[in-house]
Design a protein around this motif. Sequence first.
Motif, PDB file in Angstrom:
ATOM      1  N   GLY A 101      41.875  29.339  32.863  1.00  0.00           N
ATOM      2  CA  GLY A 101      41.039  29.430  34.451  1.00  0.00           C
ATOM      3  C   GLY A 101      41.008  31.195  35.280  1.00  0.00           C
ATOM      4  N   TRP A 102      41.774  31.806  34.661  1.00  0.00           N
ATOM      5  CA  TRP A 102      41.839  33.174  34.697  1.00  0.00           C
ATOM      6  C   TRP A 102      40.322  33.797  34.093  1.00  0.00           C
ATOM      7  CZ3 TRP A 102      40.760  36.883  30.675  1.00  0.00           C
ATOM      8  CH2 TRP A 102      40.835  36.543  29.480  1.00  0.00           C
ATOM      9  N   ILE A 103      38.845  33.282  32.945  1.00  0.00           N
ATOM     10  CA  ILE A 103      37.877  33.227  33.509  1.00  0.00           C
ATOM     11  C   ILE A 103      36.597  33.251  34.674  1.00  0.00           C
ATOM     12  CG2 ILE A 103      35.742  33.248  31.488  1.00  0.00           C
ATOM     13  CD1 ILE A 103      37.955  34.439  30.435  1.00  0.00           C
ATOM     14  N   VAL A 104      37.463  31.897  35.123  1.00  0.00           N
ATOM     15  CA  VAL A 104      36.862  31.594  36.780  1.00  0.00           C
ATOM     16  C   VAL A 104      37.606  33.106  37.645  1.00  0.00           C
ATOM     17  CG1 VAL A 104      36.275  29.736  38.306  1.00  0.00           C
ATOM     18  CG2 VAL A 104      36.682  29.078  35.845  1.00  0.00           C
ATOM     19  N   ASP A 105      38.762  33.312  37.572  1.00  0.00           N
ATOM     20  CA  ASP A 105      38.397  33.935  38.504  1.00  0.00           C
ATOM     21  C   ASP A 105      37.781  35.710  38.187  1.00  0.00           C
ATOM     22  OD1 ASP A 105      41.083  31.942  39.626  1.00  0.00           O
ATOM     23  OD2 ASP A 105      42.130  32.981  38.214  1.00  0.00           O
ATOM     24  N   ILE A 106      37.549  36.405  36.952  1.00  0.00           N
ATOM     25  CA  ILE A 106      36.974  36.790  36.916  1.00  0.00           C
ATOM     26  C   ILE A 106      35.754  37.147  37.550  1.00  0.00           C
ATOM     27  CG2 ILE A 106      35.636  38.203  35.329  1.00  0.00           C
ATOM     28  CD1 ILE A 106      37.873  37.453  33.403  1.00  0.00           C
ATOM     29  N   ARG A 107      34.591  35.822  37.607  1.00  0.00           N
ATOM     30  CA  ARG A 107      33.567  35.826  38.070  1.00  0.00           C
ATOM     31  C   ARG A 107      33.898  36.045  39.860  1.00  0.00           C
ATOM     32  NH1 ARG A 107      28.935  32.109  37.829  1.00  0.00           N
ATOM     33  NH2 ARG A 107      27.997  32.230  40.007  1.00  0.00           N
ATOM     34  N   HIS A 108      35.165  35.995  40.589  1.00  0.00           N
ATOM     35  CA  HIS A 108      35.450  35.162  42.060  1.00  0.00           C
ATOM     36  C   HIS A 108      35.475  36.626  42.157  1.00  0.00           C
ATOM     37  CE1 HIS A 108      36.735  30.622  41.734  1.00  0.00           C
ATOM     38  NE2 HIS A 108      35.142  31.404  41.940  1.00  0.00           N
ATOM     39  N   GLU A 109      36.215  37.303  41.166  1.00  0.00           N
ATOM     40  CA  GLU A 109      36.462  38.777  41.122  1.00  0.00           C
ATOM     41  C   GLU A 109      35.100  39.292  41.729  1.00  0.00           C
ATOM     42  OE1 GLU A 109      39.454  40.515  38.831  1.00  0.00           O
ATOM     43  OE2 GLU A 109      40.896  38.909  39.465  1.00  0.00           O
ATOM     44  N   THR A 110      34.564  40.026  40.672  1.00  0.00           N
ATOM     45  CA  THR A 110      33.604  40.867  41.086  1.00  0.00           C
ATOM     46  C   THR A 110      32.338  40.484  41.531  1.00  0.00           C
ATOM     47  OG1 THR A 110      32.047  38.740  38.976  1.00  0.00           O
ATOM     48  CG2 THR A 110      33.842  41.108  37.745  1.00  0.00           C
ATOM     49  N   THR A 111      32.601  39.297  42.130  1.00  0.00           N
ATOM     50  CA  THR A 111      31.497  38.885  43.037  1.00  0.00           C
ATOM     51  C   THR A 111      31.891  39.453  44.209  1.00  0.00           C
ATOM     52  OG1 THR A 111      30.534  36.502  41.946  1.00  0.00           O
ATOM     53  CG2 THR A 111      30.571  36.331  44.403  1.00  0.00           C
ATOM     54  N   HIS A 112      32.900  39.632  44.345  1.00  0.00           N
ATOM     55  CA  HIS A 112      33.723  39.939  45.906  1.00  0.00           C
ATOM     56  C   HIS A 112      33.690  41.650  45.621  1.00  0.00           C
ATOM     57  CE1 HIS A 112      34.534  35.433  46.641  1.00  0.00           C
ATOM     58  NE2 HIS A 112      34.374  36.032  47.716  1.00  0.00           N
ATOM     59  N   GLY A 113      32.924  42.117  45.095  1.00  0.00           N
ATOM     60  CA  GLY A 113      33.496  43.527  44.692  1.00  0.00           C
ATOM     61  C   GLY A 113      34.220  44.134  44.084  1.00  0.00           C
ATOM     62  N   HIS A 114      35.339  43.301  43.758  1.00  0.00           N
ATOM     63  CA  HIS A 114      36.308  43.471  42.928  1.00  0.00           C
ATOM     64  C   HIS A 114      36.500  44.231  41.479  1.00  0.00           C
ATOM     65  CE1 HIS A 114      40.310  45.097  42.248  1.00  0.00           C
ATOM     66  NE2 HIS A 114      40.807  44.453  41.617  1.00  0.00           N
ATOM     67  N   MET A 115      35.883  44.991  40.712  1.00  0.00           N
ATOM     68  CA  MET A 115      35.952  44.805  39.613  1.00  0.00           C
ATOM     69  C   MET A 115      36.838  44.405  38.224  1.00  0.00           C
ATOM     70  SD  MET A 115      33.541  44.681  36.577  1.00  0.00           S
ATOM     71  CE  MET A 115      32.257  45.850  37.644  1.00  0.00           C
ATOM     72  N   PRO A 116      37.608  44.101  37.850  1.00  0.00           N
ATOM     73  CA  PRO A 116      38.813  43.712  36.969  1.00  0.00           C
ATOM     74  C   PRO A 116      38.985  44.744  36.068  1.00  0.00           C
ATOM     75  CG  PRO A 116      37.406  41.483  36.452  1.00  0.00           C
ATOM     76  CD  PRO A 116      36.590  42.438  37.271  1.00  0.00           C
ATOM     77  N   SER A 117      39.886  44.631  34.953  1.00  0.00           N
ATOM     78  CA  SER A 117      40.667  46.376  34.708  1.00  0.00           C
ATOM     79  C   SER A 117      39.464  46.047  32.937  1.00  0.00           C
ATOM     80  CB  SER A 117      41.755  45.704  33.879  1.00  0.00           C
ATOM     81  OG  SER A 117      41.903  44.810  33.519  1.00  0.00           O
ATOM     82  N   HIS A 118      39.335  46.957  32.530  1.00  0.00           N
ATOM     83  CA  HIS A 118      38.488  46.596  31.363  1.00  0.00           C
ATOM     84  C   HIS A 118      39.052  45.666  30.571  1.00  0.00           C
ATOM     85  CE1 HIS A 118      36.659  48.656  27.731  1.00  0.00           C
ATOM     86  NE2 HIS A 118      35.913  48.208  28.282  1.00  0.00           N
ATOM     87  N   THR A 119      40.773  46.101  30.580  1.00  0.00           N
ATOM     88  CA  THR A 119      41.092  44.991  29.440  1.00  0.00           C
ATOM     89  C   THR A 119      41.017  43.700  29.675  1.00  0.00           C
ATOM     90  OG1 THR A 119      43.006  46.890  29.417  1.00  0.00           O
ATOM     91  CG2 THR A 119      43.230  44.407  28.266  1.00  0.00           C
ATOM     92  N   ILE A 120      40.642  43.162  30.901  1.00  0.00           N
ATOM     93  CA  ILE A 120      40.766  41.799  31.085  1.00  0.00           C
ATOM     94  C   ILE A 120      38.676  41.841  31.089  1.00  0.00           C
ATOM     95  CG2 ILE A 120      40.409  40.303  33.465  1.00  0.00           C
ATOM     96  CD1 ILE A 120      43.314  41.144  32.288  1.00  0.00           C
ATOM     97  N   LEU A 121      38.161  42.462  31.005  1.00  0.00           N
ATOM     98  CA  LEU A 121      36.965  41.915  30.904  1.00  0.00           C
ATOM     99  C   LEU A 121      36.595  41.769  29.789  1.00  0.00           C
ATOM    100  CD1 LEU A 121      35.154  44.558  32.936  1.00  0.00           C
ATOM    101  CD2 LEU A 121      35.106  42.195  33.437  1.00  0.00           C
ATOM    102  N   ARG A 122      37.452  42.679  28.295  1.00  0.00           N
ATOM    103  CA  ARG A 122      37.585  42.151  26.870  1.00  0.00           C
ATOM    104  C   ARG A 122      37.835  40.584  26.870  1.00  0.00           C
ATOM    105  NH1 ARG A 122      37.025  46.308  23.173  1.00  0.00           N
ATOM    106  NH2 ARG A 122      36.619  44.422  22.187  1.00  0.00           N
ATOM    107  N   ALA A 123      39.444  41.194  27.207  1.00  0.00           N
ATOM    108  CA  ALA A 123      39.764  39.540  26.900  1.00  0.00           C
ATOM    109  C   ALA A 123      38.171  38.773  27.471  1.00  0.00           C
ATOM    110  CB  ALA A 123      41.152  39.352  27.620  1.00  0.00           C
ATOM    111  N   GLY A 124      37.902  38.794  28.383  1.00  0.00           N
ATOM    112  CA  GLY A 124      37.187  37.374  28.881  1.00  0.00           C
ATOM    113  C   GLY A 124      36.118  36.865  28.016  1.00  0.00           C
ATOM    114  N   PHE A 125      35.785  38.489  27.384  1.00  0.00           N
ATOM    115  CA  PHE A 125      34.551  38.138  26.527  1.00  0.00           C
ATOM    116  C   PHE A 125      34.815  37.698  25.425  1.00  0.00           C
ATOM    117  CE2 PHE A 125      31.519  40.398  23.258  1.00  0.00           C
ATOM    118  CZ  PHE A 125      30.403  39.527  23.644  1.00  0.00           C
ATOM    119  N   GLU A 126      36.036  38.043  25.176  1.00  0.00           N
ATOM    120  CA  GLU A 126      36.427  37.273  23.575  1.00  0.00           C
ATOM    121  C   GLU A 126      36.411  36.153  23.975  1.00  0.00           C
ATOM    122  OE1 GLU A 126      35.679  38.659  20.786  1.00  0.00           O
ATOM    123  OE2 GLU A 126      36.181  41.227  21.056  1.00  0.00           O
TER     124      GLU A 126
END
Length: 505
Positions: A101-126
């Motif tokens: 579910g936290w992968i979906v949260d990444i989409r919601h955060e970026t959609t609303h103009g709040h870029m997650p941390s680099h660690t979260i983005l790297r983990a989400g990519f993996e």
Amino acid sequence: MTSKRLNPWFEAGEWDYVKGLVLTRDIKALDFFQVWSSRCVRMPTGVETTISLLQASRDMNNELGLSMSINRFLNHVSHIGMNTWGVSKLHEAAEKLKVPGWIVDIRHETTHGHMPSHTILRAGFEVCWSWICTNYWQNKAVTEPRPGGWRSLEAELAGMLECFMYLKVYHIWGTVHVKDIEETHEDVYSHILSLWSNILGYKLKNVGNLNNITVKQAQGVVRAEILNLDIETEVLARVLVNEDLLVPEQSFLETLQGEEEEDNVEIPPDLVLVWKEFIEKIDERRGARILIDNLVERIGREDVEESSKEFAAAWVVEISEGLLGHSKTLKLNKVHGTDISHLESWISEPSRLVQMMLPCFCNLAGVSKKKEAQLDLLLSAALGEDISPNSKDAKEVYTIEDLGLSIPTENANKGWKRENGWGDQLTKTFRNQTWNSLWLPESTEWLPSKQEQDESDYEEIPDFESEKVVWPGEEEFTEPGTLSAFYRVQKKPSSSPRRKKMKKL
């Protein structure tokens, strides 16, 4: 009877070689994907998603590139969820496909103009990369279609309807022979030929070469095959709305619209003629209101582009006009049975387009103008719009000079208003404070630089192993390497699991 499928790879050996590049995350695979795209009209969705992820892997420090590739992957997840289980909520699709579910949260955060941390983005990519490798690339059945006609009923219907759409458009335009299409639109001709061969070729052996018949004859053949399918009205409506049919691809829409640009989005008359017969057939069997239900649901989906949502809304207006007896093209049943419960369902998820369609909804439900105005205010409040009496006046732009002007009594509620209670607070000084007090003490500890943070991020990211998704009906095929229901050509069951689970509208 064995169904056929055209793959962009030349043979299984080529697939195995490219798969090896993908699994080792070698960007040389992108060169092969470019060749594959030249061999087919549309790349497999699993390959398209892989391309997006692999391109992002070129620069793992690019946070924007990582977030875009994750969003592209989630679009893929949402599309699978809708086509396989009929779920429109991204969280529901992710749960069924074993995506955290936290992968979906990444989409919601970026959609609303709040870029997650680099660690979260790297983990989400993996996580996304592990999922696509597990559920697509490491599945032998991608390259080994099995005999027995594994053709999803909805996929078969969608292909037939798409073929019918192109042939019908050229028939409306006055094209006589199918071979004439090749002379004017070679790419469209190739696509029609691909649809004819892949979806209809094994059934239509007695029809002969497609080039030897007229557009009208080819259209009639496809139409007959569609009508011969044992298809439920709800399925037909869902396929028309969710596939690129009622709302085709942008390039095809631009061809139908011509060069004229209008502020209001309207359905091209030729497109209405294309689907007139099927819309009226749905209305005769089930009621055209079911199309409005599906269109409103599509408008509320997160993975649908805004332009597509606008055309879906235009279709709602067109069908509503037909149900109200105001359409010159669509002849629909005026006794459509729409009531307040349907209106409540349609406006349950407010948006700009839902508010735009409110007059259509209220006319269908028989709501008074007074009630419609109240509902319009309710939607405005839900959308966060200013609905105060002076909201229109308050939109006037004022300059900094207006702060020093006296406001006339008749305009006391308009724009800037003088506040006289500040006294000398704005120019007040404070004792025993100098500019040196603004400097940090020498004992202050500084945060590490961005480069040091990125290096530490890499060390903290674990290895992710995605679970294999359990697809509907997979228990019927127990041997290893079975391809997922979304990627393979399915066996046509007498009563598919998807049709059993389909919600009654």
